[in-house]
Design a protein around this motif. Sequence first.
Motif, short mmCIF file in Angstrom:
data_model
loop_
_atom_site.label_atom_id
_atom_site.label_comp_id
_atom_site.label_asym_id
_atom_site.label_seq_id
_atom_site.Cartn_x
_atom_site.Cartn_y
_atom_site.Cartn_z
N LEU A 170 0.74 -1.15 0.06
CA LEU A 170 -0.10 -0.01 0.01
C LEU A 170 0.71 1.21 0.07
O LEU A 170 0.34 2.32 -0.43
CB LEU A 170 -1.01 -0.12 1.13
CG LEU A 170 -1.91 -1.02 1.26
CD1 LEU A 170 -2.90 -0.97 2.61
CD2 LEU A 170 -3.04 -1.19 -0.04
N GLN A 171 1.90 1.25 0.76
CA GLN A 171 2.89 2.40 0.88
C GLN A 171 4.09 2.75 0.19
O GLN A 171 4.62 3.51 -0.29
CB GLN A 171 3.07 2.66 2.30
CG GLN A 171 1.75 2.77 3.04
CD GLN A 171 1.96 2.90 4.50
OE1 GLN A 171 2.79 3.75 5.13
NE2 GLN A 171 1.10 2.13 5.27
N GLN A 185 -5.04 -5.16 -6.78
CA GLN A 185 -4.45 -5.69 -5.95
C GLN A 185 -4.75 -4.93 -4.46
O GLN A 185 -5.00 -5.13 -3.16
CB GLN A 185 -3.09 -5.92 -6.18
CG GLN A 185 -3.08 -7.04 -7.32
CD GLN A 185 -3.56 -8.23 -7.16
OE1 GLN A 185 -4.04 -8.69 -5.97
NE2 GLN A 185 -3.98 -9.08 -8.24
N ALA A 186 -4.50 -3.46 -4.49
CA ALA A 186 -4.51 -2.76 -3.51
C ALA A 186 -5.86 -2.88 -2.65
O ALA A 186 -6.37 -2.81 -1.52
CB ALA A 186 -4.08 -1.36 -3.76
N ALA A 191 -9.43 -4.81 1.32
CA ALA A 191 -10.62 -5.52 1.96
C ALA A 191 -10.12 -6.55 2.89
O ALA A 191 -10.98 -7.04 3.85
CB ALA A 191 -11.01 -6.40 0.67
N GLN A 192 -8.94 -7.06 2.82
CA GLN A 192 -8.49 -8.16 3.80
C GLN A 192 -7.96 -7.37 4.97
O GLN A 192 -8.23 -7.99 6.20
CB GLN A 192 -7.36 -8.79 3.41
CG GLN A 192 -7.29 -9.70 2.10
CD GLN A 192 -6.12 -10.23 1.65
OE1 GLN A 192 -5.64 -11.29 2.10
NE2 GLN A 192 -5.63 -9.49 0.61
N ARG A 220 -6.93 5.90 0.01
CA ARG A 220 -8.23 6.56 0.43
C ARG A 220 -9.44 6.38 -0.40
O ARG A 220 -10.33 6.09 -0.12
CB ARG A 220 -8.06 8.23 0.85
CG ARG A 220 -9.29 8.95 1.19
CD ARG A 220 -9.99 8.13 2.29
NE ARG A 220 -9.19 8.78 3.76
CZ ARG A 220 -9.70 8.73 4.75
NH1 ARG A 220 -10.99 8.03 5.08
NH2 ARG A 220 -9.24 9.08 5.93
N GLU A 221 -9.25 6.57 -1.85
CA GLU A 221 -10.16 6.44 -2.57
C GLU A 221 -10.72 4.99 -3.00
O GLU A 221 -11.96 4.80 -2.69
CB GLU A 221 -9.68 7.19 -3.94
CG GLU A 221 -10.78 6.92 -5.25
CD GLU A 221 -10.37 7.42 -6.26
OE1 GLU A 221 -10.96 7.30 -7.54
OE2 GLU A 221 -9.20 7.76 -6.35
N LEU A 222 -9.77 3.96 -2.87
CA LEU A 222 -10.21 2.84 -2.53
C LEU A 222 -10.82 2.36 -1.46
O LEU A 222 -11.88 1.58 -1.49
CB LEU A 222 -8.87 1.69 -2.88
CG LEU A 222 -8.05 1.80 -4.38
CD1 LEU A 222 -6.91 1.05 -4.18
CD2 LEU A 222 -8.96 1.39 -5.42
#
Length: 273
Positions: A170-171, A185-186, A191-192, A220-222
């Motif tokens: 993510l980062q 994938q992100a 979701a996990q 943040r959008e995801l």
Amino acid sequence: MTGTSETDISGPASTGGEPEEFQLEFGDLPALLRAWRAEAGARLGRAKALPQKEVAHRMGVSERWYRALESGAQVPLTADTLTSLADALDLGPDERTALYWYRRTEVSDEEHPHGDDGRMTRLKQFVDAQSNFPAYLIDHAWNVIACNELMVQWFPWVREPRANLMRWVLQNPESREQIVDWHRQASLYLAQLRFALFRYPEDATLQALLESALNDSDCRELWDAGPRIIAFRQGGRFHLSLPHVSQTELVVTAQVLLPAYRPGARFVALMPA
């Protein structure tokens, strides 16, 4: 499966109208229920969320009982009640898993030690012995516990102190270059993470992972896109660009095993798709 018998309780009930928006917090069942009602309404082709009254009717409970549940009151939740709730909201398997975990008592590490009796050492040896495909072991918060040499060749960062798979995905800008379909994938990793936070709402590492990720506008959008939950990604498909390993795109699937006596841990092997 029949609904539970109608039950009345004392406690707070919603006095306002149907909420227009929802915001998920750590381990927040009421917010998830509102989000799932919104999704159920959308699946039925409606312009708004499934009404609380209709959910209660589907469950066979009073509207007051359901309103209290969604307001955060401590109401009795048996296995049958959870099943009726999942059926009423037409939840998928991952959402059902999260819902059942809400009332499940986790086995403590103290009851099943995994550090001093040799189990963890043997588990690490098992990971290291894998020679045909990259393999690794992570804990409930995606901290890397062990990995084999192929995993190190593919992703050298796993040998760094406090290596964390979720944080890297993510980062770390490198992940957006190496994971071809990074946005998809992100979204699945988030979701996990949502499931993990629901299962371990007080875990400081998980909270820090989410807080840091949400500082990134893409993450943040995801995250805000919806209440999707994924429990385990058995067979998850990845497209990887690793020029130091292969000049062509690599396509692998993640095969996930859950080790005994190590709650939350996962053994993952990246096998050719």
